[in-house]
Write an enzyme that holds these catalytic residues in place. Sequence first.
Site, PDB file in Angstrom:
ATOM      1  N   THR A   1       0.878  -1.189   0.000  1.00  0.00           N
ATOM      2  CA  THR A   1       0.000   0.000   0.000  1.00  0.00           C
ATOM      3  C   THR A   1       0.909   1.231   0.000  1.00  0.00           C
ATOM      4  OG1 THR A   1      -0.260  -0.152   2.402  1.00  0.00           O
ATOM      5  CG2 THR A   1      -2.010  -1.103   1.054  1.00  0.00           C
TER       6      THR A   1
ATOM      7  N   LYS B   1       3.668  -6.867   4.036  1.00  0.00           N
ATOM      8  CA  LYS B   1       3.385  -5.465   3.708  1.00  0.00           C
ATOM      9  C   LYS B   1       3.238  -4.740   5.033  1.00  0.00           C
ATOM     10  CE  LYS B   1       0.260  -3.199   3.654  1.00  0.00           C
ATOM     11  NZ  LYS B   1      -0.675  -2.308   4.433  1.00  0.00           N
TER      12      LYS B   1
ATOM     13  N   THR C   1       0.214  -8.226  13.291  1.00  0.00           N
ATOM     14  CA  THR C   1       0.587  -6.826  13.141  1.00  0.00           C
ATOM     15  C   THR C   1       0.358  -6.175  11.793  1.00  0.00           C
ATOM     16  OG1 THR C   1       2.759  -7.759  12.856  1.00  0.00           O
ATOM     17  CG2 THR C   1       2.305  -6.716  14.946  1.00  0.00           C
TER      18      THR C   1
ATOM     19  N   GLU D   1       6.239   4.683   7.330  1.00  0.00           N
ATOM     20  CA  GLU D   1       5.912   5.909   6.602  1.00  0.00           C
ATOM     21  C   GLU D   1       6.821   7.051   7.048  1.00  0.00           C
ATOM     22  OE1 GLU D   1       1.818   5.779   7.512  1.00  0.00           O
ATOM     23  OE2 GLU D   1       1.319   4.615   5.730  1.00  0.00           O
TER      24      GLU D   1
ATOM     25  N   ASN E   1       0.147  10.648   6.273  1.00  0.00           N
ATOM     26  CA  ASN E   1      -1.056  10.170   6.928  1.00  0.00           C
ATOM     27  C   ASN E   1      -2.156  11.209   7.021  1.00  0.00           C
ATOM     28  OD1 ASN E   1      -0.993   7.330   7.876  1.00  0.00           O
ATOM     29  ND2 ASN E   1       1.057   8.023   8.450  1.00  0.00           N
TER      30      ASN E   1
END
Lengths: 421, 421
Positions: free
Chosen positions: A167, A194, A205, A284, A416
Amino acid sequence: MTHPHADSPSAARIVAATHHWPRGFRAAVGAAAIKKHGRDDLALLAMPEGATAAAIFTRNLFAAAPIELSRRHLKDSRGHASALILNSGCANAATGPRGLANAQEMVDAVSLALGCATESVFVNSTGVIGVQLPMERIAPVIPKMAAGIAEALDAGPLEPFARAIMTTDTKPKMSARRIELDGGRTVHVAGVAKGAGMIRPDMATMISVLATDAAVEPKALDRILRHAADASYHRISVDGDTSTNDSVFAFASGVAGACDEILLARAFRGVACELAKMIVCDGEGFERSLSVRVTGAATKADALKVAETVASSLLVRTAITGGDPNWGRIVAAAGRAGVAFRPGDLELRVGGILIFRDGEPCPAYEGSMKDAVRAAFNGAHVEVVISLGATEGAEAETNSDEFLSCGLTTEYVRLNADYTT
Amino acid sequence: MTHPHADSPSAARIVAATHHWPRGFRAAVGAAAIKKHGRDDLALLAMPEGATAAAIFTRNLFAAAPIELSRRHLKDSRGHASALILNSGCANAATGPRGLANAQEMVDAVSLALGCATESVFVNSTGVIGVQLPMERIAPVIPKMAAGIAEALDAGPLEPFARAIMTTDTKPKMSARRIELDGGRTVHVAGVAKGAGMIRPDMATMISVLATDAAVEPKALDRILRHAADASYHRISVDGDTSTNDSVFAFASGVAGACDEILLARAFRGVACELAKMIVCDGEGFERSLSVRVTGAATKADALKVAETVASSLLVRTAITGGDPNWGRIVAAAGRAGVAFRPGDLELRVGGILIFRDGEPCPAYEGSMKDAVRAAFNGAHVEVVISLGATEGAEAETNSDEFLSCGLTTEYVRLNADYTT
């Protein structure tokens, strides 16, 4: 019954292997325009009759529809598997009865196309929550992928599958090991994952798929999987949230025959730990990783609690991003972990340098060591070691644990803040 | 003994007041170059003989040296106070025996200069952890401040004091109320706070000083303070960390005479809630506030746990910053709060708009309401209401709680990545 933690006495060894599925596994990918940019967003993994399965699923009350279905299938099949289908771009979570029907439709399509029992098909989704799957685009792709499976290489490359489930990941995550048994026989263990956002322990997780060609009974596979997850996925944190879709699957094709459980567990743990590190280092906005090792706690659970609290503290994680030797935040986070210890007994080392002892900064810290400490905070990895002093010697080593995290960056926030839009 | 939660039957009323200390309090500030930029960084508050005190201190094991000393003084003085001295720029935490000696030296200097008992002097510090106070610069300023107290107005302005205790705060935080009692007598309640980073509930949360000119016994003052803190400082979060120096002090000079405890508690709560909101809205990198109200939980504790989990979730808070209607993250955070409820019973409203019910998005959400929902996520304040459906009617209202937080911004990360350097 051997215990996976013990050392193996044999001459067998575990070595790194090329990034391929173990024997007996065939994979295919497809593009159903669930994700933007027309990338592959469907992945199918097929395995031979008799293959076994184990899985760890999220504990979030809003477990996604495919998780509900997979949980049921693991029970109904008594730990046997024929196929796994995953999609990225849409989590099929918080989607009610229609979401469950869609997950069922994906499973039914795989079952029909591959000619296997419905309850031996597992499914999961990853992506945005609260949006229905575009079944009109997914349904026609599944038979094509099943046809691809028939033509696929046995033990083909992991990468297409690893890419199709990404993603916000920036790179595919793959790891593989070969176990060279006494007498020349080999067994393989491989895995993909992922990660990126919503990574947290204490739960399954994220999505990870671990596979072996060894023959393993479902109960043993479950033990091996939990042992591997405890040492890896349950010891990392990117943002402290727990997804509706978190899961780790383990499959064993059995093609390569029996394998000593200790060896197999060690190989699974090696693959899982490598994947877990990749998840953190592809978190991220990742810039710098942080490991927090806590020793000398009163109990091992205390050590984990302090390690997780420090590694998850926003103030610590922003200091790590800034390369700022603001070690007081580390000490303060340890002090609020809810674990009993005497503050005067705590010792703090960063990058091997003793910074804090006897309730105050070490005298040398104020002087010449300041540059060395700054350098320790500015490397690609910041290594924090905290001794709580509640136990000593061998007991201090036993009552220890480690947690892996990363600096919190402005890029994490930026990514985010605009995820769905 | 009346209960502070009950309503008062009298005609008395509570009104907003100008930002001045209540009668009996005199304040002075000073600059000791602890902070950069040569701003005021010392604040002294003096009160008349017989004044009472209450306080809530951090539960962090690494409570700062001044907290240790103040905790002891509260006990030794049996809740009586003559003065409070605060400094910003250095927390005097994790500073060992020398830190304790420095805190003692500050107290002794105040005691000597004002001619009051040592144990009636309270002290706290705020700023960087692990650095010793520059006593050579602080010591000479204290007698000057004491001289300033002698010349200061009784009930002077709050602002100089509120400014002197600021660290990364962008504005001083002040609030005041006047209680107009039956018969024309008035009582005042006023408070200041410093907030920004390291704000978290379940502990005394930051530095706040609340003062009244009413005559209040120490035990009653403690009750009133805890009631106020529960409704305010224990219901906000900026970053989930708990400082080594968090504290809320309450002092009563007694100059204005007795006051009904219900009224006084209500005024204290009003001042504390206003200060708590200011703290959130001046959180580091603040852009948009977020309130999460949870109703219909099985217990009030469950309601608080869900509200805090949602309001503290990094994924929710980054979505709030982005004005991103990614409401699935709210539902997912509720689902991992560790509270039991049936997912199908949860209802989610944002800005009054029903978004999620019966385990799936409301049909209207997919259509025309999308713009309204986007607008609700883009205001200066985002209001989230979650009904868990575990209780109904009056019980659902009782088993409810609310938490206040804010979007997590890139500016928060930037500020905290470079705090000490």
